[in-house]
Design an enzyme around this catalytic site. Structure first.
Site, PDB file in Angstrom:
ATOM      1  N   GLY A  20      18.362  10.602 -53.208  1.00 44.49           N
ATOM      2  CA  GLY A  20      17.906   9.235 -53.001  1.00 44.49           C
ATOM      3  C   GLY A  20      18.577   8.670 -51.769  1.00 44.49           C
ATOM      4  O   GLY A  20      19.635   9.161 -51.345  1.00 44.49           O
TER       5      GLY A  20
ATOM      6  N   GLN B 264      21.563   2.480 -45.882  1.00 42.23           N
ATOM      7  CA  GLN B 264      22.416   3.651 -45.690  1.00 42.23           C
ATOM      8  C   GLN B 264      22.172   4.355 -44.358  1.00 42.23           C
ATOM      9  O   GLN B 264      22.943   5.231 -43.977  1.00 42.23           O
ATOM     10  CB  GLN B 264      22.236   4.646 -46.832  1.00 42.23           C
ATOM     11  CG  GLN B 264      22.794   4.145 -48.149  1.00 42.23           C
ATOM     12  CD  GLN B 264      22.630   5.190 -49.211  1.00 42.23           C
ATOM     13  OE1 GLN B 264      21.586   5.277 -49.848  1.00 42.23           O
ATOM     14  NE2 GLN B 264      23.660   5.999 -49.402  1.00 42.23           N
TER      15      GLN B 264
ATOM     16  N   CYS C 150      27.451   9.340 -53.926  1.00 43.48           N
ATOM     17  CA  CYS C 150      26.712   8.554 -52.942  1.00 43.48           C
ATOM     18  C   CYS C 150      26.924   9.167 -51.565  1.00 43.48           C
ATOM     19  O   CYS C 150      28.054   9.510 -51.204  1.00 43.48           O
ATOM     20  CB  CYS C 150      27.212   7.109 -52.965  1.00 43.48           C
ATOM     21  SG  CYS C 150      26.338   6.027 -51.827  1.00 43.48           S
ATOM     22  N   LEU C 151      25.857   9.267 -50.809  1.00 42.73           N
ATOM     23  CA  LEU C 151      25.950   9.819 -49.456  1.00 42.73           C
ATOM     24  C   LEU C 151      26.815   8.946 -48.550  1.00 42.73           C
ATOM     25  O   LEU C 151      27.339   9.433 -47.552  1.00 42.73           O
ATOM     26  CB  LEU C 151      24.557   9.992 -48.853  1.00 42.73           C
ATOM     27  CG  LEU C 151      23.644  10.989 -49.578  1.00 42.73           C
ATOM     28  CD1 LEU C 151      22.257  11.002 -48.946  1.00 42.73           C
ATOM     29  CD2 LEU C 151      24.251  12.379 -49.594  1.00 42.73           C
TER      30      LEU C 151
ATOM     31  N   HIS D 140      20.259   3.299 -58.710  1.00 47.84           N
ATOM     32  CA  HIS D 140      21.329   3.435 -57.712  1.00 47.84           C
ATOM     33  C   HIS D 140      20.851   2.934 -56.348  1.00 47.84           C
ATOM     34  O   HIS D 140      21.554   2.172 -55.675  1.00 47.84           O
ATOM     35  CB  HIS D 140      21.750   4.908 -57.638  1.00 47.84           C
ATOM     36  CG  HIS D 140      22.784   5.219 -56.609  1.00 47.84           C
ATOM     37  ND1 HIS D 140      24.069   5.576 -56.945  1.00 47.84           N
ATOM     38  CD2 HIS D 140      22.733   5.258 -55.254  1.00 47.84           C
ATOM     39  CE1 HIS D 140      24.761   5.806 -55.827  1.00 47.84           C
ATOM     40  NE2 HIS D 140      23.974   5.625 -54.794  1.00 47.84           N
ATOM     41  N   GLU D 141      19.643   3.328 -55.951  1.00 47.32           N
ATOM     42  CA  GLU D 141      19.120   2.938 -54.634  1.00 47.32           C
ATOM     43  C   GLU D 141      18.767   1.455 -54.578  1.00 47.32           C
ATOM     44  O   GLU D 141      19.008   0.797 -53.564  1.00 47.32           O
ATOM     45  CB  GLU D 141      17.926   3.813 -54.242  1.00 47.32           C
ATOM     46  CG  GLU D 141      18.222   5.306 -54.163  1.00 47.32           C
ATOM     47  CD  GLU D 141      19.461   5.676 -53.360  1.00 47.32           C
ATOM     48  OE1 GLU D 141      19.826   4.951 -52.414  1.00 47.32           O
ATOM     49  OE2 GLU D 141      20.089   6.699 -53.689  1.00 47.32           O
TER      50      GLU D 141
ATOM     51  N   HIS E  26      21.748  -0.510 -53.839  1.00 46.61           N
ATOM     52  CA  HIS E  26      22.070  -0.542 -52.402  1.00 46.61           C
ATOM     53  C   HIS E  26      21.362  -1.700 -51.703  1.00 46.61           C
ATOM     54  O   HIS E  26      21.922  -2.319 -50.792  1.00 46.61           O
ATOM     55  CB  HIS E  26      21.668   0.766 -51.713  1.00 46.61           C
ATOM     56  CG  HIS E  26      22.711   1.826 -51.768  1.00 46.61           C
ATOM     57  ND1 HIS E  26      23.944   1.704 -51.183  1.00 46.61           N
ATOM     58  CD2 HIS E  26      22.686   3.059 -52.334  1.00 46.61           C
ATOM     59  CE1 HIS E  26      24.639   2.816 -51.374  1.00 46.61           C
ATOM     60  NE2 HIS E  26      23.909   3.640 -52.081  1.00 46.61           N
TER      61      HIS E  26
END
Length: 182
Positions: free
Chosen positions: A56, A61, A104-105, A146-147, A150
């Site tokens: 995701g 991000q 998380c990236l 999660h996204e 963000h």
């Protein structure tokens, strides 16, 4: 006790914004029209997500404060698909899940358990400009939640059980993350 983390290094050419970049704490702006630039952004995000082995990614991000996410749909385990959602809104949540741990990236190597809904119903716009409603369950629901967080400037570390936060080294070994009060 507040979590204090070191800045995460961003390698040259890495398109993923790393903590503590301020854009990760901003509430993203709604997308008014689907333009060629939005389609280009989706393509860019797809490549960045795949290159980072992510499941995701939210536009903030990659340094763009717009309400756009990509998520992997795992409903067909044999053939997971990546989809884009524009201006997603979670309408309803049901059930609960704590596993698997999240990462998380933008916070590479950090993992922790986050309580999420097992099932969600989402309203969004697709890349064709159509309003869609979808139901997501399990890992797909976790990724979307999660996204969407963000897009509201919320990171998984804000929701994680602090006692479960762990650093995963490149060798795959777990190390306890240290919470430091400010």
């Amino acid at each position: 006790m507040a979590m204090e983390l070191p800045p995460f290094a961003r390698a040259e050419g890495d398109p993923i914004v790393k903590y503590p970049d301020p854009i990760l704490r901003q509430v993203a702006e709604p997308i008014k029209r689907i333009t060629p630039e939005i389609r280009q952004l989706v393509s860019f995000m797809r490549r960045a997500m795949q290159d980072a082995n992510g499941i995701g990614l939210a536009a903030p991000q990659v340094g763009v404060s717009l309400r756009l996410i990509l998520y992997t749909d795992f409903s067909d385990e044999e053939n997971p698909q990546i989809h884009a959602l524009i201006n997603p809104v979670i309408l309803k949540m049901a059930g609960e899940q704590m596993e698997p741990p999240e990462g998380c990236l933008s916070l590479p190597g950090l993992m922790g358990n986050v309580r999420r809904a097992q099932t969600i119903w989402v309203k969004a716009t697709n890349l064709q400009g159509k309003t869609i409603k979808l139901k997501a369950e399990g890992l797909t629901a976790r990724v979307i939640q999660h996204e969407v967080d963000h897009l509201d400037g919320i990171l998984f570390i804000d929701r994680a059980d602090p006692s479960t936060l762990r650093w995963i080294s490149e060798e795959g070994k777990e190390q306890e993350a240290v919470a430091v009060s400010k």
